[in-house]
Scaffold this motif. Structure first.
Motif, PDB file in Angstrom:
ATOM      1  N   ASP A  17       0.775  -1.292  -0.095  1.00  0.00           N
ATOM      2  CA  ASP A  17       0.089  -0.046  -0.108  1.00  0.00           C
ATOM      3  C   ASP A  17       0.908   1.091  -0.053  1.00  0.00           C
ATOM      4  O   ASP A  17       0.567   2.292   0.346  1.00  0.00           O
ATOM      5  CB  ASP A  17      -0.925   0.070   1.131  1.00  0.00           C
ATOM      6  CG  ASP A  17      -0.250  -0.003   2.530  1.00  0.00           C
ATOM      7  OD1 ASP A  17       1.118   0.160   2.466  1.00  0.00           O
ATOM      8  OD2 ASP A  17      -0.914   0.128   3.651  1.00  0.00           O
ATOM      9  N   ILE A  18       2.190   1.098  -0.462  1.00  0.00           N
ATOM     10  CA  ILE A  18       3.112   2.130  -0.615  1.00  0.00           C
ATOM     11  C   ILE A  18       3.246   2.738  -1.908  1.00  0.00           C
ATOM     12  O   ILE A  18       3.598   1.879  -2.914  1.00  0.00           O
ATOM     13  CB  ILE A  18       4.313   1.548  -0.033  1.00  0.00           C
ATOM     14  CG1 ILE A  18       4.351   1.089   1.424  1.00  0.00           C
ATOM     15  CG2 ILE A  18       5.470   3.124  -0.104  1.00  0.00           C
ATOM     16  CD1 ILE A  18       5.555   0.624   1.894  1.00  0.00           C
ATOM     17  N   PRO A  19       2.688   3.913  -2.326  1.00  0.00           N
ATOM     18  CA  PRO A  19       2.769   4.471  -3.678  1.00  0.00           C
ATOM     19  C   PRO A  19       4.261   4.417  -4.369  1.00  0.00           C
ATOM     20  O   PRO A  19       5.090   4.658  -3.276  1.00  0.00           O
ATOM     21  CB  PRO A  19       2.210   5.892  -3.508  1.00  0.00           C
ATOM     22  CG  PRO A  19       1.369   5.778  -2.315  1.00  0.00           C
ATOM     23  CD  PRO A  19       1.955   4.712  -1.377  1.00  0.00           C
ATOM     24  N   GLU A  57      -0.455  -1.178 -10.474  1.00  0.00           N
ATOM     25  CA  GLU A  57      -1.974  -1.040  -9.429  1.00  0.00           C
ATOM     26  C   GLU A  57      -2.777  -1.795  -9.693  1.00  0.00           C
ATOM     27  O   GLU A  57      -3.640  -1.669 -10.806  1.00  0.00           O
ATOM     28  CB  GLU A  57      -2.216   0.607  -9.503  1.00  0.00           C
ATOM     29  CG  GLU A  57      -2.995   0.953  -8.389  1.00  0.00           C
ATOM     30  CD  GLU A  57      -3.328   2.636  -8.387  1.00  0.00           C
ATOM     31  OE1 GLU A  57      -4.067   2.911  -7.405  1.00  0.00           O
ATOM     32  OE2 GLU A  57      -3.289   3.260  -9.523  1.00  0.00           O
ATOM     33  N   VAL A  58      -2.993  -3.019  -8.771  1.00  0.00           N
ATOM     34  CA  VAL A  58      -3.990  -3.832  -9.088  1.00  0.00           C
ATOM     35  C   VAL A  58      -5.296  -3.556  -8.548  1.00  0.00           C
ATOM     36  O   VAL A  58      -6.452  -4.281  -8.804  1.00  0.00           O
ATOM     37  CB  VAL A  58      -3.594  -5.401  -8.683  1.00  0.00           C
ATOM     38  CG1 VAL A  58      -2.190  -5.557  -9.186  1.00  0.00           C
ATOM     39  CG2 VAL A  58      -3.430  -5.170  -7.027  1.00  0.00           C
ATOM     40  N   ALA A  59      -5.341  -2.627  -7.653  1.00  0.00           N
ATOM     41  CA  ALA A  59      -6.452  -2.036  -6.827  1.00  0.00           C
ATOM     42  C   ALA A  59      -6.136  -0.719  -6.266  1.00  0.00           C
ATOM     43  O   ALA A  59      -5.004  -0.281  -6.231  1.00  0.00           O
ATOM     44  CB  ALA A  59      -6.946  -3.150  -5.898  1.00  0.00           C
ATOM     45  N   GLY A 112      -4.783   2.040  -4.569  1.00  0.00           N
ATOM     46  CA  GLY A 112      -4.128   2.221  -3.440  1.00  0.00           C
ATOM     47  C   GLY A 112      -3.082   0.724  -2.990  1.00  0.00           C
ATOM     48  O   GLY A 112      -2.338   0.879  -2.303  1.00  0.00           O
ATOM     49  N   LEU A 113      -3.366  -0.314  -4.246  1.00  0.00           N
ATOM     50  CA  LEU A 113      -2.544  -1.501  -4.042  1.00  0.00           C
ATOM     51  C   LEU A 113      -1.476  -1.830  -4.992  1.00  0.00           C
ATOM     52  O   LEU A 113      -2.304  -1.656  -6.231  1.00  0.00           O
ATOM     53  CB  LEU A 113      -3.573  -2.620  -3.630  1.00  0.00           C
ATOM     54  CG  LEU A 113      -4.326  -2.726  -2.228  1.00  0.00           C
ATOM     55  CD1 LEU A 113      -5.064  -3.696  -2.454  1.00  0.00           C
ATOM     56  CD2 LEU A 113      -3.173  -2.609  -1.112  1.00  0.00           C
ATOM     57  N   PHE A 114      -0.186  -1.999  -4.740  1.00  0.00           N
ATOM     58  CA  PHE A 114       0.608  -1.924  -5.917  1.00  0.00           C
ATOM     59  C   PHE A 114       1.460  -3.199  -5.728  1.00  0.00           C
ATOM     60  O   PHE A 114       1.673  -4.021  -4.765  1.00  0.00           O
ATOM     61  CB  PHE A 114       1.655  -0.858  -5.875  1.00  0.00           C
ATOM     62  CG  PHE A 114       1.096   0.505  -6.002  1.00  0.00           C
ATOM     63  CD1 PHE A 114       0.720   1.198  -7.060  1.00  0.00           C
ATOM     64  CD2 PHE A 114       0.448   1.011  -4.735  1.00  0.00           C
ATOM     65  CE1 PHE A 114       0.135   2.478  -7.034  1.00  0.00           C
ATOM     66  CE2 PHE A 114      -0.103   2.225  -4.809  1.00  0.00           C
ATOM     67  CZ  PHE A 114      -0.309   3.120  -5.704  1.00  0.00           C
ATOM     68  N   THR A 115       2.009  -3.631  -6.860  1.00  0.00           N
ATOM     69  CA  THR A 115       2.654  -4.964  -7.002  1.00  0.00           C
ATOM     70  C   THR A 115       3.784  -4.805  -8.129  1.00  0.00           C
ATOM     71  O   THR A 115       3.622  -3.750  -9.070  1.00  0.00           O
ATOM     72  CB  THR A 115       1.941  -6.382  -7.064  1.00  0.00           C
ATOM     73  OG1 THR A 115       2.717  -7.333  -6.944  1.00  0.00           O
ATOM     74  CG2 THR A 115       1.320  -6.510  -8.748  1.00  0.00           C
ATOM     75  N   MET A 116       4.521  -5.710  -8.299  1.00  0.00           N
ATOM     76  CA  MET A 116       5.619  -5.740  -9.265  1.00  0.00           C
ATOM     77  C   MET A 116       5.255  -6.987 -10.344  1.00  0.00           C
ATOM     78  O   MET A 116       4.740  -7.835 -10.030  1.00  0.00           O
ATOM     79  CB  MET A 116       7.035  -5.853  -8.936  1.00  0.00           C
ATOM     80  CG  MET A 116       7.401  -4.636  -8.012  1.00  0.00           C
ATOM     81  SD  MET A 116       7.555  -3.114  -9.163  1.00  0.00           S
ATOM     82  CE  MET A 116       9.045  -3.558 -10.082  1.00  0.00           C
ATOM     83  N   PRO A 117       5.756  -6.811 -11.634  1.00  0.00           N
ATOM     84  CA  PRO A 117       5.496  -7.983 -12.426  1.00  0.00           C
ATOM     85  C   PRO A 117       6.252  -9.283 -11.996  1.00  0.00           C
ATOM     86  O   PRO A 117       7.231  -9.204 -11.326  1.00  0.00           O
ATOM     87  CB  PRO A 117       6.258  -7.385 -13.954  1.00  0.00           C
ATOM     88  CG  PRO A 117       6.359  -5.904 -13.735  1.00  0.00           C
ATOM     89  CD  PRO A 117       6.523  -5.849 -12.264  1.00  0.00           C
ATOM     90  N   TRP A 118       5.876 -10.135 -12.609  1.00  0.00           N
ATOM     91  CA  TRP A 118       6.271 -11.736 -12.190  1.00  0.00           C
ATOM     92  C   TRP A 118       8.067 -11.441 -12.349  1.00  0.00           C
ATOM     93  O   TRP A 118       8.233 -11.254 -13.659  1.00  0.00           O
ATOM     94  CB  TRP A 118       5.521 -12.738 -12.924  1.00  0.00           C
ATOM     95  CG  TRP A 118       6.005 -14.057 -12.452  1.00  0.00           C
ATOM     96  CD1 TRP A 118       6.991 -14.783 -13.024  1.00  0.00           C
ATOM     97  CD2 TRP A 118       5.728 -14.717 -11.186  1.00  0.00           C
ATOM     98  NE1 TRP A 118       7.094 -16.059 -12.473  1.00  0.00           N
ATOM     99  CE2 TRP A 118       6.173 -15.987 -11.288  1.00  0.00           C
ATOM    100  CE3 TRP A 118       4.682 -14.497 -10.152  1.00  0.00           C
ATOM    101  CZ2 TRP A 118       5.969 -17.013 -10.399  1.00  0.00           C
ATOM    102  CZ3 TRP A 118       4.555 -15.311  -9.202  1.00  0.00           C
ATOM    103  CH2 TRP A 118       5.250 -16.585  -9.472  1.00  0.00           C
ATOM    104  N   ARG A 119       8.636 -12.316 -11.486  1.00  0.00           N
ATOM    105  CA  ARG A 119      10.140 -12.380 -11.771  1.00  0.00           C
ATOM    106  C   ARG A 119      10.722 -11.058 -11.674  1.00  0.00           C
ATOM    107  O   ARG A 119      11.655 -10.666 -12.281  1.00  0.00           O
ATOM    108  CB  ARG A 119      10.427 -13.103 -13.016  1.00  0.00           C
ATOM    109  CG  ARG A 119      10.049 -14.371 -12.939  1.00  0.00           C
ATOM    110  CD  ARG A 119      10.389 -15.480 -14.081  1.00  0.00           C
ATOM    111  NE  ARG A 119      10.563 -16.580 -14.097  1.00  0.00           N
ATOM    112  CZ  ARG A 119      11.304 -17.710 -13.414  1.00  0.00           C
ATOM    113  NH1 ARG A 119      12.401 -17.029 -12.753  1.00  0.00           N
ATOM    114  NH2 ARG A 119      10.950 -18.810 -13.299  1.00  0.00           N
TER     115      ARG A 119
END
Length: 843
Positions: free
Chosen positions: A501-503, A511-513, A515-522
């Motif tokens: 939840d850290i921009p 940004e999958v939702a 305020g919710l972030f992730t990185m690409p696979w691998r």
């Protein structure tokens, strides 16, 4: 800690000195007033290496046989115990299973669908999973180690050889035994069996064992022993002979093992191995460096783990709440609990039952008709942390569900004729389901999930014909087995990503939702805003989130004819000479153990392997039937050897994959001599000299040292190991067994039983040929001192096993990251154990 290279020399000298002292004492006792006893002959050893009872000296095969009594006296409960003293057998304990080899040939890998090149048969039934045999030493009549390809009688993947275990059956008279044992590491054992005739036509034998172990490693975090283990196994055998020529044998056996997972790593720098159980989740801690104040024991071992600063490796917090389920967000702790199957502790649990029905009918002309039906049902659930930290960083769950139905029909001619023959047909159907699921403390690949299955059907026809001539002094045996194997394999894999939840301004962030972030696979790069921070959740598993292309579905259809030719000549009644040529194949399969699924469909499967063996040998009795011995010279070659190798991607080791190596050759000599020195004293010496070489092996995975040294091909990320010495082939290995039993006080006896093994050093890492942890030249010693009834009705004994505490040695000179921590699984057999045993025999 590296052992002092001078230690094997003085230890060997001490061991030999003790043996000589015992022999001198025997000689002195005979000459100093003790009543002399007549010299005794050796009991005949009966084996079933050719699926019928024969004297071991009459079987033209290089083999080793251990009686159930020997196994019990030496405290051997598993194949791992046996390998320490069998010159041609080596076993490496791995995370998933045991890797077993005979003459340096075996099967290695993290792939749960791999067939074993040295398979195990219990009462003629093929046990297709090595974990099935961990309780197989219960109430045994004998175990036979058949060396070299066995195409006809044990012709299912037996390219290296085979293990044949025979359980005790009901006898003509009631007899039984009970063993109570206590030992260090919290060992408690109760084992017993009883059997005999119920009526004139029906016999029964019942046996069981309960075995408990607290653990032989120390968790460096909690200070507690692990892994604990509790085995329970029970068996009933019924034997019915309503007619003189007909006999039916039925067996039902069930076992359960509840155990903790093996140690995650071993700290070697302080000289005493200590495991990392890796089940310590520290609330609110997000990096390795913050755990320093949480390590209450063996701080030196932990501080040498060599963890680099700035890595996103952490124990997830425990106080998070459930996020919106509709968006696919789950609580980290709930995910972890799901992966662990509802458990919070490492485990290795198995449930296994097997049954068989053996029917035999002899016609009036002496021809024997046989039917053997077997059913196996086996389940295993395994969970451990596969990372290198003393707390949760890579939680992995594996589960397998295996069933097998087999049917064999045989017809055999009478023995003792000019022409003897045997023929049969075999069918087996296997179903195997697998799951591999891991949750990791890194951003690039936080959760990886595979589910796979394999169906296999075996159909084969086999036969032999033996021509006896020159008044039965000579014989020629021709045999072969035609096998058709059909396999279908399936695997699919997908993953999930940690959510923050850290921009961040990182352009690769997703940004999958709101305020919710992730990185690409691998992802290799981590946004600086997330460095050392804990996530707030993880995505739910979704088949649309593919790790790599897939799913994969493939089929294999292998057909092969494996011949054997044996020529034997008996110059007299005491000596038998033989020459044997045999071929065998091991079926191809699928790489369901790959941690990262292949990009091309062809890489999902691998080819069969093919073995050829040429052997000449001699067996004989001498010294007035008080001694016997055998010797064999052999040359074995395996083409397209199925082998696990390190999988290197982007200059980083990514686990292992199963491939076909070019060709491995092992040649050498095996021998054994046993002699009854007198009524009280028996001594035997067995040994093997071996020379193993990877004649052709291109496409092997690179070790970290080879990558750092620039020896890895930059395009293929592989290395050519052609010409390298083969792993698990010590130049020499010798075993001496002493059995001394002398009467005292008229009604009692004192016994001294000892086994001493000497072995040259060898590499046991088949995947990477690593030398960081390997066997140096070493010796192993088992001793037992007993006092009991002169007729053998009861005995109390003190025992010690692995007296010299031999184990693989850490070599920092080969370690590119000399932090003293190595992911080496150590078994109970690597530690000195001792205890007290009470044995009661009813007869």
């Amino acid at each position: 800690m590296k052992h002092n290279e001078s230690q094997p020399g003085w230890r060997a000298a001490v061991t030999v000195g003790v043996a000589l002292l015992v022999m001198l004492q025997v000689a002195r006792a005979q000459t100093d007033g003790m009543e002399a006893k007549p010299l005794a002959g050796l009991e005949e050893v009966v084996v079933t290496a050719q699926r019928r009872e024969q004297s071991m000296m009459e079987v033209p095969i290089s083999l080793e046989a251990w009686s159930g009594t020997e196994l019990r006296e030496q405290g051997m409960r598993t194949m791992d115990d046996l390998a320490n003293f069998s010159p041609s057998v080596e076993i490496d304990i791995r995370t998933q299973d045991q890797d077993i080899s005979i003459r340096g040939i075996g099967t290695t890998g993290n792939n749960l669908t791999l067939e074993q090149a040295a398979p195990t048969f219990v009462d003629g039934i093929y046990f297709g999973r090595t974990s099935m045999i961990k309780s197989a030493f219960l109430d045994l009549e004998r175990i036979e180690v058949l060396r070299g390809p066995q195409p006809v009688y044990f012709g299912q993947n037996a390219t290296a050889g085979a293990f044949s275990l025979t359980t005790r059956k009901p006898g003509a008279e009631w007899e039984g035994d009970l063993t109570l044992e206590v030992g260090n590491f919290g060992r408690y054992t109760v084992e017993g069996g009883i059997g005999g005739p119920v009526t004139d036509t029906l016999g029964i034998r019942v046996a069981g064992r309960w075995d408990q172990l607290d653990g032989y490693l120390t968790d460096i975090v909690t200070g507690q022993p692990f892994p604990h283990r509790e085995d329970r196994v029970g068996r009933i055998i019924l034997q019915w002979a309503p007619l003189d020529r007909f006999e039916a044998t039925f067996k039902y056996e069930k076992s359960r093992t509840d155990a903790g997972a093996d140690g995650n790593a071993v700290c070697l720098t302080d000289g005493e191995p200590k495991g990392i159980q890796a089940d310590w989740v520290i609330p609110g801690v997000s990096s390795f460096l913050e755990t320093a104040n949480f390590i209450p024991l063996n701080r030196d071992c932990f501080t040498e783990l060599g963890v680099a600063d700035g890595l996103i490796l952490y124990a997830p917090p425990t106080d998070l709440t459930q996020e919106d389920a509709d968006s696919g967000i789950l609580d980290i702790r709930e995910v972890g609990k799901e992966v662990r199957g509802g458990s919070t502790a490492p485990r290795d649990n198995t449930d296994f039952y097997n049954t068989y029905l053996d029917l035999s009918y002899e016609l009036e002309n002496g021809i024997v008709l046989s039917s053997l039906t077997g059913w196996l049902d086996y389940e295993r659930s395994y969970m451990r942390d596969n990372g290198g930290a003393p707390f949760l960083t890579n939680n992995q769950v594996r589960a397998e569900d295996f069933t097998s139905l087999s049917q064999e029909f045989r017809i055999s001619s009478p023995v003792g004729q000019g022409i003897e023959w045997s023929a049969g047909a075999y069918f087996q159907k296997e179903d195997l389901d697998l799951i591999s699921d891991s949750i990791r403390a890194n951003v690039g690949r936080p959760r990886r999930f595979n589910n796979a299955w394999q169906d296999a059907e075996w159909r084969s026809a086999f036969g032999t014909v033996t021509f006896n001539f020159l008044d039965d002094k000579a014989s020629v045996d021709l045999g072969g087995r035609y096998t058709e194997v059909q396999k279908t394999g399936f695997i699919q894999g997908f993953g999930a990503r940690w959510l923050f939840d850290i921009p961040t301004s990182d352009p690769d962030a997703i940004e999958v939702a709101p305020g919710l972030f992730t990185m690409p696979w691998r992802s290799d790069e981590v946004p600086p805003e997330w460095d050392g921070q804990a996530p707030v959740g993880i995505e739910a598993l979704d088949p649309t989130i593919r790790r790599t292309p897939g799913p994969y579905l493939d089929s294999l259809d292998d057909q092969e004819f494996d011949p054997q030719l044996t020529v034997r000549y008996r110059p007299n009644d005491r000596v038998s000479l033989y020459a044997r040529w045999a071929q065998a194949f091991k079926a191809g399969g699928f790489d369901t153990g790959s941690s990262s699924l292949p990009d091309t469909f062809e890489e999902f499967s691998f080819l069969p392997e093919y073995a050829e063996n040429i052997e000449i040998g001699a067996k004989g009795d001498f010294w007035g039937d008080r001694a016997r011995g055998s010797i064999s010279l052999f040359n074995m070659e395996v083409e397209d050897m199925q082998i696990a190798t390190t999988d290197v991607t982007g200059g980083v080791s990514q686990g292992s994959r199963s491939i076909n190596a070019g060709r491995q050759r092992v040649r050498g000599m095996e021998f054994d001599v046993v002699a009854a020195v007198n009524e009280w004293f028996t001594v035997s010496v067995t040994g093997a000299l071996m020379d193993g070489e990877m004649v052709e092996y291109t496409g092997a995975g690179c070790t970290d040292a080879e990558i750092n040294a620039g020896l890895c091909d930059p395009e293929t990320e592989t290395i050519d190991r052609s010409g390298s010495p083969a792993p698990r082939t010590p130049d020499y290995k010798f075993t001496t067994k002493l059995d001394y039993r002398v009467p005292v006080l008229d009604d009692y006896r004192v016994s001294l039983n000892g086994t001493v093994s000497f072995s040259d050093g060898y590499i046991d890492d088949v995947e990477g040929f690593e030398k960081v942890v390997m066997w140096d030249p070493h010796e192993d010693v088992n001793l037992a001192l007993g006092f009991g009834d002169i007729e053998g009705a009861w005995e109390v004994s003190l025992w010690v096993r692995n007296l010299t505490e031999s184990r693989p040695t850490y070599h920092p000179e080969f370690d590119v990251d000399p932090d003293g921590r190595q992911a080496k699984i150590l078994s109970l057999g690597d530690f000195r154990t001792f205890g007290l045993q009470f044995q009661y025999n009813y007869f």
